[in-house]
Enzyme design. Structure first.
Site, PDB file in Angstrom:
ATOM      1  N   LYS A 117      21.497 -75.282 -30.407  1.00 39.49           N
ATOM      2  CA  LYS A 117      21.482 -73.911 -29.880  1.00 39.49           C
ATOM      3  C   LYS A 117      20.506 -73.874 -28.724  1.00 39.49           C
ATOM      4  O   LYS A 117      19.599 -74.701 -28.633  1.00 39.49           O
ATOM      5  CB  LYS A 117      21.025 -72.930 -30.967  1.00 39.49           C
ATOM      6  CG  LYS A 117      21.437 -71.493 -30.722  1.00 39.49           C
ATOM      7  CD  LYS A 117      22.863 -71.236 -31.152  1.00 39.49           C
ATOM      8  CE  LYS A 117      23.276 -69.807 -30.858  1.00 39.49           C
ATOM      9  NZ  LYS A 117      24.572 -69.489 -31.468  1.00 39.49           N
TER      10      LYS A 117
HETATM   11  P1  NAD Z   1      27.476 -59.938 -27.013  1.00 38.70           P
HETATM   12  O1  NAD Z   1      26.323 -60.051 -26.103  1.00 38.70           O
HETATM   13  O2  NAD Z   1      28.844 -60.118 -26.481  1.00 38.70           O
HETATM   14  O3  NAD Z   1      27.419 -58.534 -27.783  1.00 38.70           O
HETATM   15  C1  NAD Z   1      26.301 -58.138 -28.512  1.00 38.70           C
HETATM   16  C2  NAD Z   1      26.509 -56.702 -28.969  1.00 38.70           C
HETATM   17  O4  NAD Z   1      25.390 -56.329 -29.813  1.00 38.70           O
HETATM   18  C3  NAD Z   1      26.549 -55.691 -27.834  1.00 38.70           C
HETATM   19  O5  NAD Z   1      27.552 -54.736 -28.101  1.00 38.70           O
HETATM   20  C4  NAD Z   1      25.182 -55.048 -27.894  1.00 38.70           C
HETATM   21  O6  NAD Z   1      25.166 -53.714 -27.391  1.00 38.70           O
HETATM   22  C5  NAD Z   1      24.913 -55.065 -29.376  1.00 38.70           C
HETATM   23  N1  NAD Z   1      23.485 -54.937 -29.699  1.00 38.70           N
HETATM   24  C6  NAD Z   1      22.449 -55.604 -29.128  1.00 38.70           C
HETATM   25  N2  NAD Z   1      21.288 -55.159 -29.642  1.00 38.70           N
HETATM   26  C7  NAD Z   1      21.601 -54.216 -30.558  1.00 38.70           C
HETATM   27  C8  NAD Z   1      20.839 -53.388 -31.403  1.00 38.70           C
HETATM   28  N3  NAD Z   1      19.505 -53.465 -31.426  1.00 38.70           N
HETATM   29  N4  NAD Z   1      21.490 -52.504 -32.211  1.00 38.70           N
HETATM   30  C9  NAD Z   1      22.833 -52.420 -32.191  1.00 38.70           C
HETATM   31  N5  NAD Z   1      23.621 -53.183 -31.404  1.00 38.70           N
HETATM   32  C10 NAD Z   1      23.004 -54.068 -30.598  1.00 38.70           C
HETATM   33  O7  NAD Z   1      27.182 -61.012 -28.188  1.00 38.70           O
HETATM   34  P2  NAD Z   1      28.220 -61.726 -29.143  1.00 38.70           P
HETATM   35  O8  NAD Z   1      28.636 -62.998 -28.499  1.00 38.70           O
HETATM   36  O9  NAD Z   1      29.228 -60.753 -29.604  1.00 38.70           O
HETATM   37  O10 NAD Z   1      27.270 -62.131 -30.360  1.00 38.70           O
HETATM   38  C11 NAD Z   1      26.940 -61.224 -31.391  1.00 38.70           C
HETATM   39  C12 NAD Z   1      26.468 -62.018 -32.614  1.00 38.70           C
HETATM   40  O11 NAD Z   1      27.515 -62.908 -33.013  1.00 38.70           O
HETATM   41  C13 NAD Z   1      25.246 -62.892 -32.391  1.00 38.70           C
HETATM   42  O12 NAD Z   1      24.519 -62.950 -33.599  1.00 38.70           O
HETATM   43  C14 NAD Z   1      25.849 -64.259 -32.121  1.00 38.70           C
HETATM   44  O13 NAD Z   1      24.957 -65.307 -32.416  1.00 38.70           O
HETATM   45  C15 NAD Z   1      27.005 -64.229 -33.068  1.00 38.70           C
HETATM   46  N6  NAD Z   1      28.077 -65.181 -32.749  1.00 38.70           N
HETATM   47  C16 NAD Z   1      28.708 -65.147 -31.540  1.00 38.70           C
HETATM   48  C17 NAD Z   1      29.728 -66.060 -31.286  1.00 38.70           C
HETATM   49  C18 NAD Z   1      30.515 -66.034 -30.017  1.00 38.70           C
HETATM   50  O14 NAD Z   1      31.518 -66.779 -29.933  1.00 38.70           O
HETATM   51  N7  NAD Z   1      30.187 -65.229 -29.026  1.00 38.70           N
HETATM   52  C19 NAD Z   1      30.077 -67.010 -32.251  1.00 38.70           C
HETATM   53  C20 NAD Z   1      29.420 -67.002 -33.475  1.00 38.70           C
HETATM   54  C21 NAD Z   1      28.426 -66.079 -33.710  1.00 38.70           C
END
Ligand code: NAD
Length: 427
Positions: A117
């Site tokens: 990561k």
């Molecule tokens: P992203 O940046 O696309 O979206 C994040 C979302 O979380 C946004 O809508 C943002 O407004 C919201 N957010 C941020 N801070 C917040 C808060 N304090 N309260 C409420 N909402 C809040 O990110 P993502 O890629 O969707 O990732 C989200 C989670 O999923 C992370 O934990 C990431 O590690 C995990 N994840 C992502 C992927 C991927 O393929 N993108 C894969 C596995 C896991």
């Protein structure tokens, strides 16, 4: 916390989410085959951790410095794999925990990768697009000794996307003197990206929710769904729940919560968000306070934003039948015990959000063979892998009376440590 188990650069003051990962390893260690016990310590120590200074010139001519990280937690089963996060709260401890979860997740869905990561401690909303590009390129250059298509393959995570991956790919390729598409996944389609990658994590969340519902007798049609996060993971999962006939009654993002007990129009919210960069004020929605959000009665609760969102303060109020962890580490161990006591099933992150890395694996394979698959083929293969992983975990949990998380860790850790044991210790 036993200090002797911590690397010297982590203490009880800055342990952060790494504490949760260590706790999960402690839970699973006694359940593993005795032959693997001597190797468990390898999971408590990331293989290598790099901290880099990332200086960039801002648009106003000043120079700003940011701290970047890349961690290889474990590479026993293959090259490192894991996303890159841009967030103002990123720390080494957080990146270590996220890399550890990648090790387990990749083994759970049985893709041939280790866990890695990376991240930069930066609020990307404060940077222009040109500054973001310079930041990404300098960071890529600083971590270039760690990454490569058969070494460690980054992907998007919070606040990074296909464009950021394109800049990373280009920067790495310039250093190599040739185009190396397989160095990152989650790329734009035009640069060797894969169909279906954009929605893959949300699709995997939906598939595991569907399977958990099937086992527990919770129908998707008409089910009430509450989602935290409306980014890559949250938006796609909300959309797929709605397409399956569920009612997405509340969505929270960093700007606040929108609510409609009759069901939100997810497609309309997506357009509203694209135009306004906020969910608040979208037509047909009411705002809701944070406490009310976590207490909403629902069948499925999908945290898809940050770590530790379900914690000892709100776990007692949660009124969901099934929590499906779209985010990494959204439930603290204390909260998980409260949810278990209250009969709430948790589909753990290392299974629920593994759809992203599964299609990243497909992308990497397609890049190597320069032969690209259809979207239907990708979605069908993803569904099959996620369903098989879910079934294996569910079966082990039933047989040994474990939580789904512990069962997933037993399967994941066994695969990783069996590989470690078979390889033996160098030299
Ligand atoms: P992203 O940046 O696309 O979206 C994040 C979302 O979380 C946004 O809508 C943002 O407004 C919201 N957010 C941020 N801070 C917040 C808060 N304090 N309260 C409420 N909402 C809040 O990110 P993502 O890629 O969707 O990732 C989200 C989670 O999923 C992370 O934990 C990431 O590690 C995990 N994840 C992502 C992927 C991927 O393929 N993108 C894969 C596995 C896991």
């Amino acid at each position: 916390m036993d200090q002797t188990r911590l690397p010297s650069y982590i203490s009880s003051e800055n342990i952060g989410p790494w504490r949760i990962f260590l706790h999960q390893i402690e839970q699973v260690a006694p359940l593993l085959e005795p032959a693997l016990h001597p190797w468990v310590e390898t999971l408590r120590r990331p293989k290598r951790s790099l901290i880099v200074d990332v200086p960039i010139r801002l648009d106003n001519g000043e120079i700003a410095h940011f701290e970047g990280y890349r961690v290889h937690h474990n590479t026993s089963r293959g090259p490192g794999k894991g996303g890159i996060r841009y967030h103002q709260d990123v720390t080494l401890s957080e990146v270590m925990a996220l890399s550890g979860w990648m090790t387990i997740k990749n083994a759970v869905v049985n893709v041939p990768f280790g866990g890695a990561k990376g991240g930069i401690r930066v609020d990307p909303r404060q940077l222009s697009l040109a500054e973001l590009e310079r930041l990404t390129r300098r960071y890529t250059s600083e971590i270039s000794s760690m990454i490569g298509p058969d070494k460690d393959i980054p992907a998007p995570d919070m606040n990074t996307n296909a464009q950021v991956m394109a800049w990373m790919m280009d920067t790495y390729s310039m250093g190599e003197g040739r185009t190396v598409t397989g160095v990152v996944t989650g790329k734009p389609l035009a640069l060797g990206g894969s169909l279906g990658r954009q929605d893959a994590t949300g699709r995997g969340v939906f598939v595991t929710a569907r399977e958990a519902g099937r086992r527990l007798g919770v129908a998707l049609d008409g089910a009430r769904v509450v989602v935290q996060g409306f980014g890559n993971v949250g938006e796609a999962s909300a959309r797929m729940f709605a397409q399956a006939g569920a009612k997405v009654i509340a969505i929270q993002d960093v700007s606040g919560t929108v609510y409609n007990p009759a069901g939100l129009d997810v497609a309309a919210l997506r357009s509203y968000y694209a135009a306004n960069r906020s969910l608040l004020g979208a037509p047909g929605t009411d705002a809701l306070g944070n406490e009310e959000f976590w207490a909403l009665p629902c069948e499925f609760l999908v945290p898809a934003a940050l770590e530790s969102q379900i914690n000892r303060y709100n776990a007692g109020q949660i009124d969901a039948r099934i929590v499906v962890e779209g985010a990494n580490g959204p439930t603290t161990p204390e909260a998980e015990a409260i949810l278990a006591e209250r009969g709430i099933t948790v589909v753990p992150d290392v299974l629920a959000n593994a759809g992203g890395v599964t299609v990243s694996y497909f992308e990497w394979v397609q890049d190597f063979s320069s032969y690209f698959w259809s979207e239907d083929e990708i979605n069908a293969r993803l569904d099959r892998i996620m369903t098989e992983a879910f079934n294996a975990i569910w079966q082990l949990a039933e047989e040994r009376k474990l939580s789904l998380r512990t069962a997933a860790f037993v399967i994941g850790c066994t695969r990783v440590l069996a590989a470690r044991e078979t390889r033996g210790l160098y030299p």
